[in-house]
Design a protein around this motif. Sequence first.
Motif, PDB file in Angstrom:
ATOM      1  N   TYR A 289      39.091  32.304  38.124  1.00 47.66           N
ATOM      2  CA  TYR A 289      40.212  33.051  37.554  1.00 47.66           C
ATOM      3  C   TYR A 289      41.433  32.138  37.379  1.00 47.66           C
ATOM      4  CZ  TYR A 289      37.633  37.309  38.792  1.00 47.66           C
ATOM      5  OH  TYR A 289      36.692  38.299  38.909  1.00 47.66           O
TER       6      TYR A 289
ATOM      7  N   ALA B 103      44.642  31.869  38.202  1.00 47.97           N
ATOM      8  CA  ALA B 103      45.626  32.436  39.122  1.00 47.97           C
ATOM      9  C   ALA B 103      47.047  32.161  38.670  1.00 47.97           C
ATOM     10  CB  ALA B 103      45.398  31.876  40.528  1.00 47.97           C
TER      11      ALA B 103
ATOM     12  N   ILE C 217      42.529  38.017  42.805  1.00 48.14           N
ATOM     13  CA  ILE C 217      42.783  36.595  42.551  1.00 48.14           C
ATOM     14  C   ILE C 217      42.670  35.788  43.851  1.00 48.14           C
ATOM     15  CG2 ILE C 217      44.486  34.929  41.741  1.00 48.14           C
ATOM     16  CD1 ILE C 217      43.130  36.641  39.569  1.00 48.14           C
TER      17      ILE C 217
END
Length: 241
Positions: A201, A203, A238
């Motif tokens: 991801y 972040a 996250i």
Amino acid sequence: MRQALRQLAGRVWWYPHDEDPDNIQGGVAVISDPAGSVVVDAGNSPSTARRIQAAIEAAGLPAARRLIYTHHHWDHVWGACAWPEVEIIGHRAGARILEVEAQRSWSHHYLRAEVEANPRLGPSFRGRAWAMPSWEGFTVVPPHTEFDDDLTLPGGVEVRHVGGQHAEDSTVVAVPDAGVLLLGDCFYSPPLHLRQAGDGYAADLVDRLMSEYPEGRYDWFVDSHSPPRSRQSLRDLIVSG
């Protein structure tokens, strides 16, 4: 899969994603407006788009007037040819990609040939085949209205390019009066056929968006392939991801 729209917050309604990983169907938002609803993403096929249209009618919402692409990936745009009377809005980079995609000879035969040439395309192209039992009348539709950085629509819906590793044209859609930020797939890792070890991801992008769409004004952060998330739920995702 037949679903119903549910009201998420204020005038934002949500048609959920399909939890079956073989059926790559993201959620679709409908932003109600007396002048004509705004739909965010087109669905993964004309048949899905028609189910969403039926859900809009069943919920008593105004018919769609505008459709926003969060990015150019097939599962977000392939339903567009079933929305013939709406204005389609998308980022300029995605528009160029879709112009090329529109020239391909889409069919089950074409999908099989592409996977044979590049096996890493298998999950995506099998998902496309699953979504498209018939190709009759199908076409890829580039946006009618293009933008570069941001765009505010009549009625106050805000469209903003954020880019990122998942797609260069990734766009978020803010509905300030409802406290909802529609994320598309913007913070996801790259598509499977492009993904490398260690990709995850984005972040930093999530942190930036949370800062720019502050607590107390935005309570919902909605990505395409999960149930709608609260601010804290997205933070937790996250951190754990």
